[in-house]
Design a protein around this motif. Sequence first.
Motif, PDB file in Angstrom:
ATOM      1  N   TRP A 269       1.026  -1.376   0.157  1.00 37.11           N
ATOM      2  CA  TRP A 269      -0.078   0.144  -0.004  1.00 37.11           C
ATOM      3  C   TRP A 269       0.894   1.217   0.140  1.00 37.11           C
ATOM      4  O   TRP A 269       0.452   2.330  -0.561  1.00 37.11           O
TER       5      TRP A 269
ATOM      6  N   GLN B 162       1.959   1.812  -3.381  1.00 39.44           N
ATOM      7  CA  GLN B 162       1.066   2.384  -4.271  1.00 39.44           C
ATOM      8  C   GLN B 162       0.710   3.633  -4.294  1.00 39.44           C
ATOM      9  O   GLN B 162       0.272   4.362  -5.164  1.00 39.44           O
TER      10      GLN B 162
ATOM     11  N   GLN C  50       2.137   5.268  -7.225  1.00 41.29           N
ATOM     12  CA  GLN C  50       1.299   5.179  -8.222  1.00 41.29           C
ATOM     13  C   GLN C  50       1.663   4.809  -9.819  1.00 41.29           C
ATOM     14  O   GLN C  50       1.556   5.536 -10.927  1.00 41.29           O
TER      15      GLN C  50
ATOM     16  N   GLY D 247       0.523  -0.667 -12.044  1.00 38.76           N
ATOM     17  CA  GLY D 247      -0.164  -0.719 -10.578  1.00 38.76           C
ATOM     18  C   GLY D 247       0.741  -1.472  -9.631  1.00 38.76           C
ATOM     19  O   GLY D 247       1.551  -2.295 -10.045  1.00 38.76           O
ATOM     20  N   VAL D 248       0.548  -1.642  -8.396  1.00 36.70           N
ATOM     21  CA  VAL D 248       1.069  -2.725  -7.398  1.00 36.70           C
ATOM     22  C   VAL D 248       0.191  -3.633  -7.264  1.00 36.70           C
ATOM     23  O   VAL D 248      -1.010  -3.486  -6.793  1.00 36.70           O
TER      24      VAL D 248
ATOM     25  N   ALA E 115      -3.104  -4.030  -3.944  1.00 30.33           N
ATOM     26  CA  ALA E 115      -2.436  -3.324  -2.939  1.00 30.33           C
ATOM     27  C   ALA E 115      -3.499  -3.048  -1.823  1.00 30.33           C
ATOM     28  O   ALA E 115      -3.447  -3.231  -0.453  1.00 30.33           O
ATOM     29  N   GLN E 116      -4.788  -2.461  -2.226  1.00 29.38           N
ATOM     30  CA  GLN E 116      -5.763  -1.682  -1.374  1.00 29.38           C
ATOM     31  C   GLN E 116      -6.236  -2.969  -0.419  1.00 29.38           C
ATOM     32  O   GLN E 116      -6.596  -2.818   0.964  1.00 29.38           O
TER      33      GLN E 116
ATOM     34  N   PRO F 154      -5.838  -0.716 -10.309  1.00 29.73           N
ATOM     35  CA  PRO F 154      -5.690  -0.665  -8.892  1.00 29.73           C
ATOM     36  C   PRO F 154      -6.086   0.512  -8.297  1.00 29.73           C
ATOM     37  O   PRO F 154      -6.583   1.440  -9.123  1.00 29.73           O
TER      38      PRO F 154
END
Length: 318
Positions: free
Chosen positions: A107, A110, A114, A152-153, A164-165, A201
């Motif tokens: 997170w 991310q 970004q 994205g991650v 990630a979220q 993401p």
Amino acid sequence: MQVSTTRKIVILGTGGTIAGQGSAHGGGVGYQPGQIDVAQLLQPIVEHCLPERFVFEAEQVAQLDSKDMDITTWQQLAQACSKWLDQADVAGVVITHGTDTLEETAWFLQCVLQPVKPVVMTCAMRPATALSADGPANLRDAVICAADGVAGVWVTVAGEVHGAQWLRKVHPYRVHAFSSGAQGPAAWVEEGRVRWLQRAPATVVLPEFASVVWERDAKQWPWVELVTSTAAARPAAVDALVAAGVQGLVVAGTGNGSIHQALQQALQRATAQGVMVWRTTRCEQGQIVLADGEQDAAVTPLSPVKARISLMLALLQN
């Protein structure tokens, strides 16, 4: 003149169980994490399952047990990612990481990166010396995911790809230890291919602050702590944190974000003294649901540990 189409995938190592070594009997516990260099982890994979159009480069950013992850290492990792992602021939970055704080680092990255290219994290629940080691397959899947090119991650583990979220570690021992709850995996890696369900993401709306993240000494970062509302909660813990100089508090409330009345009074005192307070739920799935028309700027949909990261970054701007 023929132009080369070869692109690069960079693998960054930070240690963790995936780089762990244990005893000769091949067990899954009683090992030392962060012992094997990332280049050594990568070697048996490169020869067998990766697309010929990619070359690979490994860099050891850190070598630690992820339970001991710190801001300095986060800064170094984010800088390394940024350095490689800025290079035109780099298609994506893969990061090997311990499982304990994987969701937090994912997170963090991310939020601060970004990225417009894939940053794929992976891990293992068994050390490299275990008879049932899961690290090689997870690392293979991470490289395949990075080669797939979705920005994205992401986190690849046990054949799944998670954003990630929503990712959380939900089991202390099993190989299938991660979940995104009701959100579910974003994709699966199957026979060397990624089957996507969700390609977007979370987008974190934050001002441009990369220089602050890189340059602010770790000791100067805002102090944010977690507080959990429980039966018989005592307000003295909040009062003690405020007296010690805490700058932000994330409260993991019961159920739909409710907070014990004694704890609530202490939080109100904290807010009056300038401490930023955010509220989320301690439930593993779902998020706080407000009544129709109700607004509460202190409520966040993030898990407590991720809300803490976002609050740190928000305070870092002040």
